[in-house]
Design a protein around this motif. Structure first.
Motif, mmCIF file in Angstrom:
data_model
loop_
_atom_site.group_PDB
_atom_site.id
_atom_site.type_symbol
_atom_site.label_atom_id
_atom_site.label_comp_id
_atom_site.label_asym_id
_atom_site.label_seq_id
_atom_site.Cartn_x
_atom_site.Cartn_y
_atom_site.Cartn_z
ATOM 1 N N GLN A 1 84.302 79.193 -22.012
ATOM 2 C CA GLN A 1 85.700 78.293 -22.120
ATOM 3 C C GLN A 1 86.787 79.312 -21.732
ATOM 4 O O GLN A 1 87.171 79.834 -21.933
ATOM 5 C CB GLN A 1 85.784 77.874 -23.854
ATOM 6 N N GLU B 1 92.697 79.255 -24.545
ATOM 7 C CA GLU B 1 93.371 78.151 -25.961
ATOM 8 C C GLU B 1 95.027 77.891 -25.479
ATOM 9 O O GLU B 1 95.687 79.436 -25.929
ATOM 10 C CB GLU B 1 93.737 78.161 -27.108
ATOM 11 N N GLN C 1 92.869 73.249 -24.657
ATOM 12 C CA GLN C 1 91.941 74.094 -23.866
ATOM 13 C C GLN C 1 90.864 73.735 -23.022
ATOM 14 O O GLN C 1 90.610 72.197 -23.331
ATOM 15 C CB GLN C 1 90.889 74.585 -25.346
ATOM 16 N N ASN D 1 87.277 73.949 -21.469
ATOM 17 C CA ASN D 1 85.879 74.195 -21.541
ATOM 18 C C ASN D 1 85.234 73.535 -20.237
ATOM 19 O O ASN D 1 84.110 72.208 -20.654
ATOM 20 C CB ASN D 1 85.557 73.310 -22.708
ATOM 21 N N THR E 1 96.652 77.666 -16.024
ATOM 22 C CA THR E 1 95.664 78.566 -16.888
ATOM 23 C C THR E 1 96.918 80.347 -16.427
ATOM 24 O O THR E 1 97.149 80.269 -15.627
ATOM 25 C CB THR E 1 94.768 79.153 -15.900
#
Length: 130
Positions: free
Chosen positions: A22, A25, A49, A51, A100
């Protein structure tokens, strides 16, 4: 007894593997209504998030959310903060990319048929970042 021990070890390994896969978040306040795929989500606070290529967008208020498959993407420079990127077609926002934090890596959402039709008809396409 050995079977129980092996089952417990295998379960632990699977859970640890999933937890590691994962991404972080992200929390974002989106000031406009937007679409994730075919789902319309209202302005508000969201947790986002990734995953293993499955993007999960959840409202903090619990009144909305969406899942969407993504593909990897990269940019030339990393930024400290994560970003959500939206495209706006005739006043309608669509989530297109998740960046990210602290990385050159991100995830892109494939446009839906509806989004491709809007893009073809739109004279101007704007971008917004949150």
């Amino acid at each position: 007894m050995k079977t129980l021990l092996y089952t417990a070890l295998l379960s632990s390994a699977l859970v640890c593997g999933i937890a590691r896969a994962q991404g972080p978040e992200l929390r974002a306040t989106v000031p406009f209504d937007f679409r994730v795929g075919d789902h319309l989500l209202h302005a508000g606070e969201y947790a986002v998030q990734n995953n293993q290529g499955l993007l999960n967008v959840r409202s903090h208020s619990g009144d909305g959310g969406a899942f969407r498959l993504t593909i990897p993407t990269e940019r030339s420079q990393a930024t400290r903060d994560g970003k959500l990127v939206f495209k706006r077609y005739n006043g309608e926002y669509h989530l297109t990319t998740l960046w990210t934090p602290g990385s050159v890596e991100g995830r892109s959402l494939m446009p839906t048929k509806h989004e491709r039709e809007l893009e073809a008809r739109s004279k101007t396409i704007e971008t917004a970042q949150v």
